[in-house]
Design a protein around this motif. Structure first.
Motif, PDB file in Angstrom:
ATOM      1  N   ALA A 114       0.867  -1.417  -0.074  1.00  0.00           N
ATOM      2  CA  ALA A 114       0.169   0.557   0.269  1.00  0.00           C
ATOM      3  C   ALA A 114       0.689   1.121   0.172  1.00  0.00           C
ATOM      4  O   ALA A 114       0.637   1.890  -0.712  1.00  0.00           O
ATOM      5  CB  ALA A 114      -0.948  -0.038   1.262  1.00  0.00           C
ATOM      6  N   SER A 115       2.437   1.179   0.592  1.00  0.00           N
ATOM      7  CA  SER A 115       3.141   2.131   1.379  1.00  0.00           C
ATOM      8  C   SER A 115       3.542   2.690  -0.718  1.00  0.00           C
ATOM      9  O   SER A 115       3.493   3.264  -1.086  1.00  0.00           O
ATOM     10  CB  SER A 115       3.958   2.093   2.513  1.00  0.00           C
ATOM     11  N   LEU A 116       4.357   1.729  -1.034  1.00  0.00           N
ATOM     12  CA  LEU A 116       4.108   1.335  -2.410  1.00  0.00           C
ATOM     13  C   LEU A 116       3.596   2.695  -3.450  1.00  0.00           C
ATOM     14  O   LEU A 116       3.667   3.037  -4.372  1.00  0.00           O
ATOM     15  CB  LEU A 116       4.919  -0.086  -3.104  1.00  0.00           C
ATOM     16  N   LYS A 117       2.324   2.229  -3.520  1.00  0.00           N
ATOM     17  CA  LYS A 117       1.153   2.446  -4.475  1.00  0.00           C
ATOM     18  C   LYS A 117       0.951   3.617  -4.104  1.00  0.00           C
ATOM     19  O   LYS A 117       1.235   5.028  -5.160  1.00  0.00           O
ATOM     20  CB  LYS A 117      -0.068   1.568  -3.889  1.00  0.00           C
TER      21      LYS A 117
ATOM     22  N   GLU B 261       9.917  -3.107  -6.950  1.00  0.00           N
ATOM     23  CA  GLU B 261       9.683  -3.278  -6.186  1.00  0.00           C
ATOM     24  C   GLU B 261       8.223  -3.929  -6.070  1.00  0.00           C
ATOM     25  O   GLU B 261       7.956  -5.261  -5.317  1.00  0.00           O
ATOM     26  CB  GLU B 261       9.709  -2.324  -4.884  1.00  0.00           C
ATOM     27  N   LEU B 262       7.476  -3.111  -6.785  1.00  0.00           N
ATOM     28  CA  LEU B 262       5.989  -3.806  -7.025  1.00  0.00           C
ATOM     29  C   LEU B 262       5.522  -4.997  -7.988  1.00  0.00           C
ATOM     30  O   LEU B 262       5.025  -5.965  -7.194  1.00  0.00           O
ATOM     31  CB  LEU B 262       5.000  -3.012  -7.535  1.00  0.00           C
ATOM     32  N   GLU B 263       6.916  -5.341  -8.998  1.00  0.00           N
ATOM     33  CA  GLU B 263       7.169  -6.381  -9.512  1.00  0.00           C
ATOM     34  C   GLU B 263       6.959  -8.013  -8.416  1.00  0.00           C
ATOM     35  O   GLU B 263       6.905  -8.714  -8.758  1.00  0.00           O
ATOM     36  CB  GLU B 263       7.694  -5.852 -10.505  1.00  0.00           C
ATOM     37  N   SER B 264       8.221  -7.305  -7.916  1.00  0.00           N
ATOM     38  CA  SER B 264       8.816  -8.530  -7.000  1.00  0.00           C
ATOM     39  C   SER B 264       7.832  -8.920  -6.131  1.00  0.00           C
ATOM     40  O   SER B 264       8.353 -10.151  -5.285  1.00  0.00           O
ATOM     41  CB  SER B 264      10.162  -8.319  -6.209  1.00  0.00           C
ATOM     42  N   ARG B 265       7.200  -8.451  -5.435  1.00  0.00           N
ATOM     43  CA  ARG B 265       5.979  -8.659  -4.869  1.00  0.00           C
ATOM     44  C   ARG B 265       5.180 -10.516  -5.377  1.00  0.00           C
ATOM     45  O   ARG B 265       4.049 -10.702  -4.605  1.00  0.00           O
ATOM     46  CB  ARG B 265       4.539  -7.577  -4.023  1.00  0.00           C
TER      47      ARG B 265
END
Length: 210
Positions: A34-37, A67-71
């Motif tokens: 959520a923080s990344l977004k 970083e999002l992609e790695s999730r």
């Protein structure tokens, strides 16, 4: 020797960091999704869809996308592409960024069904709509084929023409709020949330069949 060393240090200190370096420097692995977004939205603000972004901003956005992609697990399916999305950021310099001459418009992408979609650029009373179709090639890749281009003024269509060409989408991250993809430039889009104003403006659109 000393001058050369100082020059080398200045280059390192002043050059834009790579996305991987930014990702490590900001310790993004410790951030929640959520923080990344939220940070993606913040980094995109004031960049005119990315058109006015400097190298540091681009590196920051790309780091957040990495970083999002790695999730996402490699074998996890992406959600269906549906609804209306607005462009937050792109690295393209072409018309897909919303750039019309010296101006940059508001860009949306609306999925009409499992195949058809529309990309629209709105700039004051002018609206340009690209209608296209997508075909899945695998779990994360689509082939896109352009079909037509329509110009409207004050809500009235004034010109339309068939359009050839197309491209490929490679999805990197998709959830019910944000989509990150390469086409081949980076595109970051946010799904628009339906509000009361949308329902009142077009109630038939939100009525389910009996």
């Amino acid at each position: 020797m000393r001058i050369a060393l100082v020059s080398a240090l200045l280059i390192v200190a002043t050059r834009a960091l790579t996305p991987l370096e930014v990702r490590k420097t900001l310790a993004l692995a410790g951030e929640s999704t959520a923080s990344l977004k939220r940070q993606l939205r913040t980094a995109s603000q004031g960049t005119q869809n990315g058109v006015a972004a400097d190298d540091r901003c681009v590196a920051t956005v790309e780091a957040l996308c990495l970083e999002l992609e790695s999730r996402r697990a490699d074998d996890a399916p992406f959600p269906e592409l549906e609804g209306e999305h607005e462009l937050l950021f792109t690295t393209t310099t072409g018309g897909s960024s919303g750039k019309l001459g010296p101006f940059v418009g508001y860009v949306t992408q609306t999925f009409l069904d499992a195949r058809a979609f529309e990309n629209a650029v709105a700039l004051g009373p002018l609206k340009v709509v690209l209608r296209a179709a997508r075909e899945p090639l695998d779990a994360r890749t689509y082939r896109v084929s352009f079909e037509s281009l329509t110009f409207s003024l004050l809500g009235f269509d004034v010109a339309s023409k068939p359009l050839e060409g197309g491209g490929t989408w490679k999805l990197r991250y998709v959830d019910d709020e944000v989509r990150v993809m390469d086409a081949p430039s980076l595109f970051v889009l946010a799904r628009k949330q339906v509000g009361l104003r949308d329902v009142l403006a077009d109630p038939a659109r939100f009525m389910e069949d009996e």
